[in-house]
Design an enzyme around this catalytic site. Structure first.
Site, PDB file in Angstrom:
ATOM      1  N   GLU A   1       0.857  -1.195   0.000  1.00 57.33           N
ATOM      2  CA  GLU A   1       0.000   0.000   0.000  1.00 57.33           C
ATOM      3  C   GLU A   1       0.884   1.234   0.000  1.00 57.33           C
ATOM      4  O   GLU A   1       1.998   1.193   0.541  1.00 57.33           O
ATOM      5  CB  GLU A   1      -0.857   0.044   1.279  1.00 57.33           C
ATOM      6  CG  GLU A   1      -1.864  -1.068   1.396  1.00 57.33           C
ATOM      7  CD  GLU A   1      -2.658  -0.997   2.707  1.00 57.33           C
ATOM      8  OE1 GLU A   1      -2.332  -0.143   3.563  1.00 57.33           O
ATOM      9  OE2 GLU A   1      -3.576  -1.798   2.875  1.00 57.33           O
TER      10      GLU A   1
ATOM     11  N   LYS B   1       2.434   4.415   1.457  1.00 59.56           N
ATOM     12  CA  LYS B   1       2.587   4.931   2.825  1.00 59.56           C
ATOM     13  C   LYS B   1       2.431   6.442   2.745  1.00 59.56           C
ATOM     14  O   LYS B   1       3.314   7.156   2.287  1.00 59.56           O
ATOM     15  CB  LYS B   1       3.952   4.565   3.407  1.00 59.56           C
ATOM     16  CG  LYS B   1       4.116   5.029   4.848  1.00 59.56           C
ATOM     17  CD  LYS B   1       5.434   4.542   5.429  1.00 59.56           C
ATOM     18  CE  LYS B   1       5.510   4.706   6.935  1.00 59.56           C
ATOM     19  NZ  LYS B   1       5.306   6.041   7.431  1.00 59.56           N
TER      20      LYS B   1
ATOM     21  N   ARG C   1      -2.228   9.498  11.396  1.00 58.63           N
ATOM     22  CA  ARG C   1      -3.073   8.323  11.558  1.00 58.63           C
ATOM     23  C   ARG C   1      -4.288   8.699  12.397  1.00 58.63           C
ATOM     24  O   ARG C   1      -4.146   9.302  13.454  1.00 58.63           O
ATOM     25  CB  ARG C   1      -2.277   7.243  12.271  1.00 58.63           C
ATOM     26  CG  ARG C   1      -2.992   5.918  12.388  1.00 58.63           C
ATOM     27  CD  ARG C   1      -2.017   4.892  12.935  1.00 58.63           C
ATOM     28  NE  ARG C   1      -2.518   3.547  12.842  1.00 58.63           N
ATOM     29  CZ  ARG C   1      -1.739   2.470  12.866  1.00 58.63           C
ATOM     30  NH1 ARG C   1      -0.443   2.581  12.970  1.00 58.63           N
ATOM     31  NH2 ARG C   1      -2.261   1.266  12.784  1.00 58.63           N
TER      32      ARG C   1
ATOM     33  N   ARG D   1      -2.726   8.407  16.949  1.00 57.29           N
ATOM     34  CA  ARG D   1      -1.907   7.211  17.118  1.00 57.29           C
ATOM     35  C   ARG D   1      -1.559   6.984  18.591  1.00 57.29           C
ATOM     36  O   ARG D   1      -1.473   5.855  19.043  1.00 57.29           O
ATOM     37  CB  ARG D   1      -0.639   7.434  16.288  1.00 57.29           C
ATOM     38  CG  ARG D   1       0.353   6.380  16.423  1.00 57.29           C
ATOM     39  CD  ARG D   1       1.637   6.856  15.773  1.00 57.29           C
ATOM     40  NE  ARG D   1       2.727   6.191  16.417  1.00 57.29           N
ATOM     41  CZ  ARG D   1       3.651   5.484  15.807  1.00 57.29           C
ATOM     42  NH1 ARG D   1       3.618   5.372  14.503  1.00 57.29           N
ATOM     43  NH2 ARG D   1       4.596   4.909  16.477  1.00 57.29           N
TER      44      ARG D   1
ATOM     45  N   GLU E   1      -5.510   7.480   7.120  1.00 61.99           N
ATOM     46  CA  GLU E   1      -4.480   8.504   7.213  1.00 61.99           C
ATOM     47  C   GLU E   1      -5.103   9.796   6.685  1.00 61.99           C
ATOM     48  O   GLU E   1      -5.610   9.825   5.553  1.00 61.99           O
ATOM     49  CB  GLU E   1      -3.275   8.060   6.363  1.00 61.99           C
ATOM     50  CG  GLU E   1      -2.047   8.890   6.534  1.00 61.99           C
ATOM     51  CD  GLU E   1      -1.165   8.476   7.736  1.00 61.99           C
ATOM     52  OE1 GLU E   1      -1.560   7.613   8.553  1.00 61.99           O
ATOM     53  OE2 GLU E   1      -0.072   9.056   7.839  1.00 61.99           O
TER      54      GLU E   1
ATOM     55  N   PHE F   1      -7.325   2.641   5.432  1.00 64.97           N
ATOM     56  CA  PHE F   1      -6.498   1.457   5.212  1.00 64.97           C
ATOM     57  C   PHE F   1      -6.855   0.262   6.083  1.00 64.97           C
ATOM     58  O   PHE F   1      -6.328  -0.824   5.892  1.00 64.97           O
ATOM     59  CB  PHE F   1      -4.998   1.778   5.305  1.00 64.97           C
ATOM     60  CG  PHE F   1      -4.516   2.299   6.644  1.00 64.97           C
ATOM     61  CD1 PHE F   1      -4.270   1.432   7.696  1.00 64.97           C
ATOM     62  CD2 PHE F   1      -4.305   3.652   6.826  1.00 64.97           C
ATOM     63  CE1 PHE F   1      -3.818   1.913   8.918  1.00 64.97           C
ATOM     64  CE2 PHE F   1      -3.845   4.144   8.043  1.00 64.97           C
ATOM     65  CZ  PHE F   1      -3.601   3.267   9.101  1.00 64.97           C
TER      66      PHE F   1
ATOM     67  N   ARG G   1       4.175  -4.496  17.273  1.00 68.24           N
ATOM     68  CA  ARG G   1       5.025  -4.258  16.117  1.00 68.24           C
ATOM     69  C   ARG G   1       5.539  -5.628  15.704  1.00 68.24           C
ATOM     70  O   ARG G   1       6.095  -6.350  16.525  1.00 68.24           O
ATOM     71  CB  ARG G   1       6.197  -3.369  16.536  1.00 68.24           C
ATOM     72  CG  ARG G   1       6.998  -2.794  15.394  1.00 68.24           C
ATOM     73  CD  ARG G   1       8.206  -2.037  15.907  1.00 68.24           C
ATOM     74  NE  ARG G   1       7.894  -0.835  16.655  1.00 68.24           N
ATOM     75  CZ  ARG G   1       7.520   0.328  16.116  1.00 68.24           C
ATOM     76  NH1 ARG G   1       7.421   0.434  14.806  1.00 68.24           N
ATOM     77  NH2 ARG G   1       7.254   1.373  16.852  1.00 68.24           N
TER      78      ARG G   1
ATOM     79  N   LYS H   1       7.417  -1.458   6.868  1.00 67.49           N
ATOM     80  CA  LYS H   1       7.433  -0.163   6.167  1.00 67.49           C
ATOM     81  C   LYS H   1       8.734  -0.033   5.394  1.00 67.49           C
ATOM     82  O   LYS H   1       9.796  -0.399   5.895  1.00 67.49           O
ATOM     83  CB  LYS H   1       7.230   1.001   7.131  1.00 67.49           C
ATOM     84  CG  LYS H   1       8.190   1.049   8.273  1.00 67.49           C
ATOM     85  CD  LYS H   1       7.850   2.178   9.234  1.00 67.49           C
ATOM     86  CE  LYS H   1       8.711   2.078  10.473  1.00 67.49           C
ATOM     87  NZ  LYS H   1       8.415   3.016  11.509  1.00 67.49           N
TER      88      LYS H   1
END
Ligand code: AMP
Length: 591
Positions: A250, A252, A257, A272, A302, A342, A417, A423
């Site tokens: 996707e 970025k 966010r 976020r 976003e 997203f 994470r 990313k």
């Protein structure tokens, strides 16, 4: 429950940095705490009064705290200020001053955790012209009845300087041990915390009902879910190695966010770091329901500033014009945005976290009616390194930062994470390959054009194990005149008389700040350093890691807390990755 129990535990915890000992102190404390007050104790341990999303700000200015001490002790303000200057710590100053006073006090009403919490809650809620005076009175009424140790911690709590060196994980470990007998049960607590973002409620549930209490925690509207995070990769090749045969790529986007919660016409937005940011985006509140075919949902998107004429995405800083209390309508029309969806976490009564990426994306496509304002983040299914390269180029050309790569069969892992999201930012040849988000901890006064402002900033990473900020570099390039003014304006409010106890730096700055402001930095490489404290003794004894040729990118990351800054661990992996890249380059040269 007597507040002295809490203060005594805090005092013992201040004397150690060992995680095992900190956990043991917490386990004892939790076992002693009645279930009705355990949520209060948990919030206080986290340095807050309520979960972030409720926006109850603790934080009392040093000035008011000093006045409260002066009133309680019956000692002139000047003397207290002097004591504070000498010790650099309001808590210590208070306990020292009040030691002299307690001998003359006769009527003492013991402080309970409940009383102290209720008083702080009232203080946090006070608004209006007389509020400063009222705050001072409330605090001094507590100090009147406090022992020196209690006073020390009351002051640390209200000025947000209580540093016990514990992260949420240590609190969860301790709760698991105290109420389920084993640390092995932490994942259950984590799940409850991830879906509720409210560790106080999790603590209360487990204290009252054990593990069964926390299995009841579900994703629910108007309670933000802790966001899923991505690991970074440096090249399409590394991405493909980690992702396998087929995966989603996707764009970025370079915005903010936003977690959107809606039920009927009611819409709330969370950042976020799980703060309520609804007031900054009245346009999302007004328009988002028109673009959705459902009535009740939690979505992630976003928000990105755009140039309405050309349709181009604009950089993240444009959004910061909206970070204001007044005249927001003007900012909305001057700085228009698009909202780019997203992910979907909940829809019409159904939790979507366990659905695969593929199914969540399909659902998103089903329920969103795209228009000028609301869009789906551009996505493609990639199979080869070339596919990734191609899409990366498109994304950069469209004004994005790079790509997010997502495993198609992976669930949404709230609060984590991991490798199911990666990313990949634009490659800088021979450079780090990624920017870092660093915390401003100190500054040096400027010369020449920069006189009267901060010419160079001292920056730190975040050590999330010990909850401290070790230095990593000084930066003096990449600043425009406007940046210099902005820095001065923001940072001069955060000046501390002494280096904060959470800051780890061998270098002596001209001024020290409370570690709060996060800025984005690029650099040419990471090197071993005898001066900086990031990853001290990890790679080599006596050395830390530092950035070479650091440069400010122009981005002040106001949406990030200092705890969201790049961690020591991330810098270590960048350093190791860099060594590997050099090694590979040499290998190719030799063959
Ligand atoms: P970073 O802040 O560098 O760790 O990157 C993660 C951030 O990228 C997220 O918190 C989002 O704000 C942002 N982002 C932009 N595009 C996407 C996307 N397609 N999927 C997920 N996050 C995205």
């Amino acid at each position: 429950m007597k507040f002295s129990h809490l203060a005594d535990t805090f005092a013992m915890m201040e004397n150690t940095t060992k995680r095992l000992e900190l956990t043991q102190h917490l386990v004892k404390l939790f076992k002693k705490t009645p279930p009705e007050v355990i949520s209060h104790v948990t919030y206080l341990l986290q340095g807050k009064l309520r979960p972030n999303y409720e926006g109850v700000e603790l934080g009392v200015a040093d000035k008011i705290a000093l006045k409260a001490i002066s009133k309680s002790a019956g000692i002139p303000l000047k003397r207290i200020e002097k004591e504070y200057q000498e010790s650099g710590d309001l808590g210590h100053a208070a306990s020292k001053i009040l030691q002299q006073k307690t001998q003359t006090t006769f009527l003492v009403e013991p402080i309970t955790v409940e009383r102290m919490y209720d008083t702080l809650f009232k203080v946090a809620k006070l608004r209006g012209s007389r509020s400063q005076d009222m705050k001072m009175k409330y605090i001094s009424s507590l100090l009147n009845d406090a022992s020196p140790t209690e006073a020390r911690f009351i002051l640390k709590i209200i000025t947000s300087t209580l540093r016990l060196g514990i992260a949420d994980n240590t609190i969860m470990d301790s709760l698991a041990i105290a109420f389920t007998t084993s640390k092995e049960n932490r994942p259950e607590l984590e799940r409850a915390y991830n879906v509720s973002s409210d560790l106080g409620s999790v603590a209360e549930a487990i204290a009252k009902k054990g593990l069964t209490g926390i299995t009841d925690f579900q994703v629910s509207i108007f309670k933000p879910v802790r966001p899923m995070l991505a690991e970074r990769v440096k090249s399409p090749q590394e991405a493909q190695e980690k992702m396998g045969k087929e995966f989603a790529a996707e764009y970025k986007l370079d915005g903010e966010r936003v977690q959107i919660h809606l039920e009927g016409d009611k819409v709330l937005l969370y950042s976020r770091s799980l703060e309520d940011i609804t007031s900054y985006y009245p346009d999302i509140v007004e328009r988002v329901t028109k673009s959705l075919k459902v009535k009740k949902a939690i979505l992630e998107a976003e928000a990105v500033a755009i140039n309405e004429d050309s349709g181009e995405f604009l950089p993240f800083q444009e959004l910061m014009h909206r970070r204001r209390k007044y005249k927001i309508a003007k900012a909305v029309s001057q700085y228009p945005i698009t909202i780019n969806f997203f992910d979907i976490l909940y829809v019409d009564g159904k939790d979507c976290l366990d659905m695969s990426y593929n199914d969540r994306r399909k659902k998103l496509e089903e329920i969103i009616q795209e228009d000028q304002f609301a869009r789906l983040v551009p996505m493609t299914i990639a199979k080869t390194e070339n596919d990734v390269e191609d899409f990366l180029e498109n994304s950069i050309n469209a004004g994005c930062e790079g790509l997010m790569l997502k495993m198609i069969d992976a669930p949404y892992r709230a609060g984590a994470r991991g490798n199911s999201w990666l990313k990949l930012k634009r490659e800088y040849r021979n450079e780090l390959g990624d920017s870092l988000d660093l915390v401003v901890i100190g500054a040096f006064f400027g010369k020449g054009r920069r006189t009267g402002r901060y010419g160079t900033l001292l920056l730190a990473t975040y050590n999330d194990e010990e909850d401290v900020f070790p230095s990593i570099c000084k930066v003096g390039t990449g600043f425009t005149d406007e940046n210099l003014d902005q820095f001065y304006q923001i940072l001069s409010n955060k000046v501390k008389l002494k280096k904060s106890s959470r800051v780890k730096s061998e270098m002596e700055a001209d001024v020290w700040f409370e570690p709060e402001l996060v800025i984005e930095i690029v650099a040419s490489e990471i090197t071993l350093s005898p001066i900086h404290n990031t990853a001290l003794n990890v790679i080599r004894k006596g050395s830390g890691l530092a950035l070479r040729f650091p440069k400010f990118t122009g981005k002040i990351r106001l949406e990030k807390n200092p705890e969201n800054a790049s961690t020591v661990q991330e810098v270590i992996s960048l350093y190791n990755g860099q060594k590997k890249a050099i090694h590979d380059e040499h290998k190719t040269e030799r063959t």
